[in-house]
Design a protein around this motif. Structure first.
Motif, short mmCIF file in Angstrom:
data_model
loop_
_atom_site.label_atom_id
_atom_site.label_comp_id
_atom_site.label_asym_id
_atom_site.label_seq_id
_atom_site.Cartn_x
_atom_site.Cartn_y
_atom_site.Cartn_z
N LEU A 154 46.98 26.28 24.41
CA LEU A 154 46.07 25.18 24.69
C LEU A 154 44.78 25.33 23.88
O LEU A 154 44.28 24.36 23.31
CB LEU A 154 45.77 25.11 26.19
CG LEU A 154 44.96 23.93 26.69
CD1 LEU A 154 45.61 22.60 26.29
CD2 LEU A 154 44.78 24.01 28.19
N ALA A 155 44.27 26.54 23.80
CA ALA A 155 43.06 26.79 23.00
C ALA A 155 43.33 26.52 21.52
O ALA A 155 42.48 25.95 20.83
CB ALA A 155 42.59 28.22 23.21
N ALA A 156 44.49 26.91 21.04
CA ALA A 156 44.84 26.66 19.63
C ALA A 156 44.94 25.17 19.35
O ALA A 156 44.50 24.69 18.30
CB ALA A 156 46.15 27.37 19.27
N ALA A 157 45.49 24.41 20.29
CA ALA A 157 45.58 22.96 20.12
C ALA A 157 44.18 22.35 20.08
O ALA A 157 43.90 21.48 19.25
CB ALA A 157 46.39 22.34 21.25
N GLY A 158 43.29 22.83 20.94
CA GLY A 158 41.91 22.33 20.92
C GLY A 158 41.22 22.65 19.61
O GLY A 158 40.50 21.82 19.06
N ALA A 159 41.45 23.86 19.10
CA ALA A 159 40.86 24.24 17.81
C ALA A 159 41.42 23.40 16.68
O ALA A 159 40.69 23.02 15.75
CB ALA A 159 41.12 25.72 17.55
N GLN A 160 42.70 23.08 16.75
CA GLN A 160 43.30 22.26 15.70
C GLN A 160 42.74 20.84 15.74
O GLN A 160 42.48 20.25 14.69
CB GLN A 160 44.83 22.24 15.85
CG GLN A 160 45.52 21.64 14.67
CD GLN A 160 47.03 21.81 14.73
OE1 GLN A 160 47.58 22.41 15.63
NE2 GLN A 160 47.71 21.26 13.74
N ASP A 202 49.73 33.17 27.47
CA ASP A 202 50.40 32.49 26.36
C ASP A 202 50.07 31.00 26.37
O ASP A 202 49.74 30.42 25.33
CB ASP A 202 51.91 32.70 26.44
CG ASP A 202 52.66 31.94 25.36
OD1 ASP A 202 52.33 32.13 24.17
OD2 ASP A 202 53.57 31.14 25.71
N LEU A 203 50.17 30.37 27.54
CA LEU A 203 49.87 28.94 27.63
C LEU A 203 48.39 28.68 27.38
O LEU A 203 48.02 27.70 26.75
CB LEU A 203 50.29 28.40 28.99
CG LEU A 203 51.80 28.38 29.25
CD1 LEU A 203 52.09 27.87 30.66
CD2 LEU A 203 52.53 27.54 28.22
N ARG A 204 47.53 29.56 27.87
CA ARG A 204 46.08 29.43 27.64
C ARG A 204 45.80 29.50 26.13
O ARG A 204 45.02 28.72 25.60
CB ARG A 204 45.34 30.54 28.38
CG ARG A 204 43.83 30.43 28.30
CD ARG A 204 43.14 31.57 29.04
NE ARG A 204 43.64 31.77 30.38
CZ ARG A 204 43.17 31.17 31.48
NH1 ARG A 204 42.18 30.32 31.36
NH2 ARG A 204 43.67 31.42 32.66
N GLN A 205 46.47 30.42 25.45
CA GLN A 205 46.27 30.57 24.01
C GLN A 205 46.77 29.35 23.26
O GLN A 205 46.12 28.88 22.32
CB GLN A 205 46.98 31.83 23.51
CG GLN A 205 46.74 32.11 22.05
CD GLN A 205 47.41 33.40 21.60
OE1 GLN A 205 48.18 34.02 22.32
NE2 GLN A 205 47.12 33.80 20.38
N PRO A 214 56.62 22.11 27.87
CA PRO A 214 57.08 20.98 27.03
C PRO A 214 55.95 20.04 26.63
O PRO A 214 55.94 19.51 25.52
CB PRO A 214 58.10 20.27 27.91
CG PRO A 214 58.57 21.30 28.87
CD PRO A 214 57.37 22.18 29.12
N LEU A 215 54.98 19.85 27.53
CA LEU A 215 53.82 19.01 27.20
C LEU A 215 53.05 19.62 26.04
O LEU A 215 52.66 18.92 25.10
CB LEU A 215 52.91 18.86 28.42
CG LEU A 215 51.58 18.14 28.19
CD1 LEU A 215 51.81 16.69 27.80
CD2 LEU A 215 50.72 18.24 29.44
N LEU A 216 52.85 20.94 26.08
CA LEU A 216 52.18 21.60 24.96
C LEU A 216 52.99 21.48 23.68
O LEU A 216 52.43 21.31 22.60
CB LEU A 216 51.92 23.07 25.29
CG LEU A 216 50.76 23.35 26.23
CD1 LEU A 216 50.65 24.84 26.53
CD2 LEU A 216 49.46 22.83 25.67
N GLY A 217 54.31 21.56 23.80
CA GLY A 217 55.17 21.38 22.62
C GLY A 217 55.01 20.00 22.01
O GLY A 217 54.94 19.85 20.79
N GLY A 263 45.91 21.97 32.44
CA GLY A 263 45.43 23.32 32.18
C GLY A 263 44.29 23.71 33.11
O GLY A 263 44.25 24.83 33.61
N GLN A 264 43.38 22.78 33.35
CA GLN A 264 42.26 23.06 34.25
C GLN A 264 42.76 23.28 35.68
O GLN A 264 42.31 24.20 36.37
CB GLN A 264 41.24 21.92 34.22
CG GLN A 264 40.44 21.87 32.94
CD GLN A 264 39.58 20.62 32.84
OE1 GLN A 264 39.75 19.66 33.57
NE2 GLN A 264 38.64 20.64 31.90
N ALA A 265 43.69 22.44 36.11
CA ALA A 265 44.23 22.59 37.46
C ALA A 265 44.95 23.93 37.59
O ALA A 265 44.79 24.64 38.58
CB ALA A 265 45.19 21.44 37.77
#
Length: 129
Positions: free
Chosen positions: A74-80, A69-72, A15-18, A57-59
């Protein structure tokens, strides 16, 4: 007898990623319509959510509990975030160029000293000689 809860229902990370993805979409919308107030408001939300998501994510990564899926996501959010930062930098540079054209720091050299005095007299400005 209680129903078993799915791992994602008890897990606060998806939900945090959402929320982060939704906030990034709002930033993108604000950038596209050049709404500075909305951009500032939503950027603060993105900053807060991104910080929290990165810490979680680091923890999880250290514990080996971050799914691909969650790693991807998070990476997509960083790229955005990076792409939006670049877009904002370009918009800022374009604005700076426009301001420089409209309000140059140095006179354009259209008038010499004599022409400047003539222009001031004809525009009603007083000239002290």
């Amino acid at each position: 007898m209680s129903l078993p809860t799915s791992p994602s229902a008890a897990d606060p990370f998806p939900p945090l990623l959402g929320e982060l993805e939704a906030a990034l979409a709002l930033v993108q919308d604000a950038l596209s319509v050049r709404d500075a107030a909305a951009l500032e408001r939503h950027a603060g939300t993105v900053q807060r959510l991104m910080t929290e998501a990165l810490h979680q994510g680091q923890a999880r990564g250290r514990e080996g509990a971050l799914s691909p899926d969650l790693r991807q996501r998070l990476a997509a959010a960083g790229a955005q975030v990076a792409a939006q930062r670049v877009a904002l930098g370009r918009a800022t540079a374009a604005l700076d160029r426009a301001i420089d054209v409209l309000m140059p720091a140095e006179p354009l050299g259209l008038y010499g000293q004599g022409g400047k005095a003539l222009r001031q007299r004809s525009s009603g400005d007083s000239v002290s000689a």
